[in-house]
Design a protein around this motif. Sequence first.
Motif, PDB file in Angstrom:
ATOM      1  N   TYR A 167      -5.265  -1.024 -16.256  1.00 25.69           N
ATOM      2  CA  TYR A 167      -6.631  -1.553 -16.390  1.00 25.69           C
ATOM      3  C   TYR A 167      -7.063  -1.508 -17.855  1.00 25.69           C
ATOM      4  O   TYR A 167      -6.450  -0.805 -18.676  1.00 25.69           O
ATOM      5  CB  TYR A 167      -7.598  -0.725 -15.532  1.00 25.69           C
ATOM      6  N   ASP A 168      -8.115  -2.266 -18.178  1.00 22.13           N
ATOM      7  CA  ASP A 168      -8.583  -2.323 -19.564  1.00 22.13           C
ATOM      8  C   ASP A 168      -9.264  -1.034 -20.026  1.00 22.13           C
ATOM      9  O   ASP A 168      -9.580  -0.886 -21.209  1.00 22.13           O
ATOM     10  CB  ASP A 168      -9.509  -3.525 -19.784  1.00 22.13           C
ATOM     11  N   ASN A 169      -9.497  -0.083 -19.106  1.00 21.94           N
ATOM     12  CA  ASN A 169     -10.015   1.227 -19.504  1.00 21.94           C
ATOM     13  C   ASN A 169      -8.882   2.236 -19.702  1.00 21.94           C
ATOM     14  O   ASN A 169      -9.114   3.443 -19.725  1.00 21.94           O
ATOM     15  CB  ASN A 169     -11.025   1.741 -18.476  1.00 21.94           C
ATOM     16  N   LYS A 170      -7.636   1.732 -19.804  1.00 22.17           N
ATOM     17  CA  LYS A 170      -6.426   2.518 -20.047  1.00 22.17           C
ATOM     18  C   LYS A 170      -5.911   3.256 -18.804  1.00 22.17           C
ATOM     19  O   LYS A 170      -4.917   3.979 -18.880  1.00 22.17           O
ATOM     20  CB  LYS A 170      -6.628   3.545 -21.181  1.00 22.17           C
ATOM     21  N   GLU A 171      -6.548   3.067 -17.660  1.00 25.17           N
ATOM     22  CA  GLU A 171      -6.063   3.698 -16.434  1.00 25.17           C
ATOM     23  C   GLU A 171      -4.788   2.988 -15.966  1.00 25.17           C
ATOM     24  O   GLU A 171      -4.705   1.749 -15.985  1.00 25.17           O
ATOM     25  CB  GLU A 171      -7.115   3.638 -15.332  1.00 25.17           C
ATOM     26  N   VAL A 172      -3.808   3.763 -15.536  1.00 22.13           N
ATOM     27  CA  VAL A 172      -2.550   3.211 -15.029  1.00 22.13           C
ATOM     28  C   VAL A 172      -2.325   3.714 -13.603  1.00 22.13           C
ATOM     29  O   VAL A 172      -2.328   4.923 -13.357  1.00 22.13           O
ATOM     30  CB  VAL A 172      -1.351   3.618 -15.909  1.00 22.13           C
ATOM     31  N   VAL A 173      -2.158   2.781 -12.674  1.00 23.91           N
ATOM     32  CA  VAL A 173      -1.860   3.120 -11.279  1.00 23.91           C
ATOM     33  C   VAL A 173      -0.384   2.844 -11.048  1.00 23.91           C
ATOM     34  O   VAL A 173       0.104   1.730 -11.293  1.00 23.91           O
ATOM     35  CB  VAL A 173      -2.726   2.310 -10.296  1.00 23.91           C
ATOM     36  N   ARG A 174       0.321   3.855 -10.576  1.00 20.49           N
ATOM     37  CA  ARG A 174       1.774   3.772 -10.407  1.00 20.49           C
ATOM     38  C   ARG A 174       2.117   3.508  -8.939  1.00 20.49           C
ATOM     39  O   ARG A 174       2.039   4.417  -8.103  1.00 20.49           O
ATOM     40  CB  ARG A 174       2.426   5.069 -10.892  1.00 20.49           C
ATOM     41  N   TRP A 175       2.494   2.263  -8.634  1.00 20.06           N
ATOM     42  CA  TRP A 175       2.894   1.891  -7.269  1.00 20.06           C
ATOM     43  C   TRP A 175       4.403   2.068  -7.170  1.00 20.06           C
ATOM     44  O   TRP A 175       5.175   1.108  -7.261  1.00 20.06           O
ATOM     45  CB  TRP A 175       2.487   0.450  -6.980  1.00 20.06           C
ATOM     46  N   ILE A 176       4.847   3.308  -6.990  1.00 21.85           N
ATOM     47  CA  ILE A 176       6.280   3.612  -7.099  1.00 21.85           C
ATOM     48  C   ILE A 176       6.810   4.451  -5.940  1.00 21.85           C
ATOM     49  O   ILE A 176       7.992   4.815  -5.944  1.00 21.85           O
ATOM     50  CB  ILE A 176       6.570   4.348  -8.416  1.00 21.85           C
ATOM     51  N   GLU A 177       5.983   4.754  -4.956  1.00 22.48           N
ATOM     52  CA  GLU A 177       6.417   5.649  -3.882  1.00 22.48           C
ATOM     53  C   GLU A 177       7.096   4.869  -2.759  1.00 22.48           C
ATOM     54  O   GLU A 177       6.458   4.011  -2.144  1.00 22.48           O
ATOM     55  CB  GLU A 177       5.230   6.424  -3.319  1.00 22.48           C
ATOM     56  N   PRO A 178       8.368   5.134  -2.490  1.00 20.22           N
ATOM     57  CA  PRO A 178       9.030   4.441  -1.376  1.00 20.22           C
ATOM     58  C   PRO A 178       8.560   4.998  -0.039  1.00 20.22           C
ATOM     59  O   PRO A 178       8.304   6.200   0.091  1.00 20.22           O
ATOM     60  CB  PRO A 178      10.516   4.742  -1.603  1.00 20.22           C
ATOM     61  N   ALA A 179       8.450   4.127   0.938  1.00 21.08           N
ATOM     62  CA  ALA A 179       8.048   4.553   2.284  1.00 21.08           C
ATOM     63  C   ALA A 179       9.246   5.144   3.011  1.00 21.08           C
ATOM     64  O   ALA A 179      10.374   4.666   2.882  1.00 21.08           O
ATOM     65  CB  ALA A 179       7.480   3.373   3.066  1.00 21.08           C
ATOM     66  N   LYS A 180       8.997   6.196   3.771  1.00 23.13           N
ATOM     67  CA  LYS A 180      10.056   6.832   4.550  1.00 23.13           C
ATOM     68  C   LYS A 180      10.058   6.265   5.965  1.00 23.13           C
ATOM     69  O   LYS A 180       8.998   6.078   6.559  1.00 23.13           O
ATOM     70  CB  LYS A 180       9.847   8.343   4.591  1.00 23.13           C
ATOM     71  N   PRO A 181      11.227   5.949   6.528  1.00 18.07           N
ATOM     72  CA  PRO A 181      11.297   5.402   7.887  1.00 18.07           C
ATOM     73  C   PRO A 181      10.600   6.304   8.900  1.00 18.07           C
ATOM     74  O   PRO A 181      10.875   7.502   8.970  1.00 18.07           O
ATOM     75  CB  PRO A 181      12.803   5.329   8.169  1.00 18.07           C
ATOM     76  N   GLY A 182       9.673   5.728   9.653  1.00 19.96           N
ATOM     77  CA  GLY A 182       8.956   6.483  10.673  1.00 19.96           C
ATOM     78  C   GLY A 182       7.833   7.339  10.152  1.00 19.96           C
ATOM     79  O   GLY A 182       7.108   7.958  10.938  1.00 19.96           O
TER      80      GLY A 182
END
Length: 256
Positions: A167-182
């Motif tokens: 974001y332009d306020n320097k915030e970084v959101v990390r969409w990196i978590e893999p989903a576990k089956p079930g």
Amino acid sequence: MTDTAGAAAGADTAGGAGRGRWLARRLPVIGGIAAGGVLLLAVPAFAHVSVQPGTAPKGGYATVNFKVPNERDNASTVKLEVSLPTDHPLASVMPQPVPGWQIEVTKAKLAKPIEMHGEKINEAPSKITWTADGKGVEPGQFQQFPVSVGQLPDNADQLVFKALQTYDNKEVVRWIEPAKPGGPEPENPAPVLALTAADGADGAAAKSGAQAKDTAADAGAVSGSDTTARVLAVVGIVVGIAGVAFGVLAGRRRSA
């Protein structure tokens, strides 16, 4: 005794009525808290970076969109970084131009070369970065970033793309978590592209089967036609012989 019992009953009734009024006054508050909790739990389910459509056939090429919604009320998304899978490298990655965004494709050497169209490939795209020239994705909006990718692996069931949203306020959101089956969906799930059976092979098999059925049907029709013709020929011969015999007998009778 009767007065004491009546007084006790009256006290119980009054107490029950009081508790009822207390619950009636607080039920709206309790309901509001519960509804708010449901909404808070539901927000991450539809507000994260995702890849669409969520499926693509194995072994082929596909065009996918990385959908980026803006989750903030006071900031705009100005950068998106998508890391490409390293366990199943993609030799061909071509982003579509997006107005107002600069695109950079980073390549990296492969630990194990891959073969594509008869050629060995020693490096492949490892990351795509989109950087906004202007305002970016403003609050209440979303942006799609189309990419053509291939050749998709035929020995995997999914590809995981880890993404960073800045974001332009320097915030970084990390969409990196893999989903576990079930398991439950992570708080910051990574975009996932599910790989399905190739439609081309299934279609070819179905087409081959249909052609085989048509061939069998045609053969049956030809065989049936031949049988009918033979029967009609035999009947014609029998009728002809009968006619000749009848003529001969009729001639003898006239001569007598």
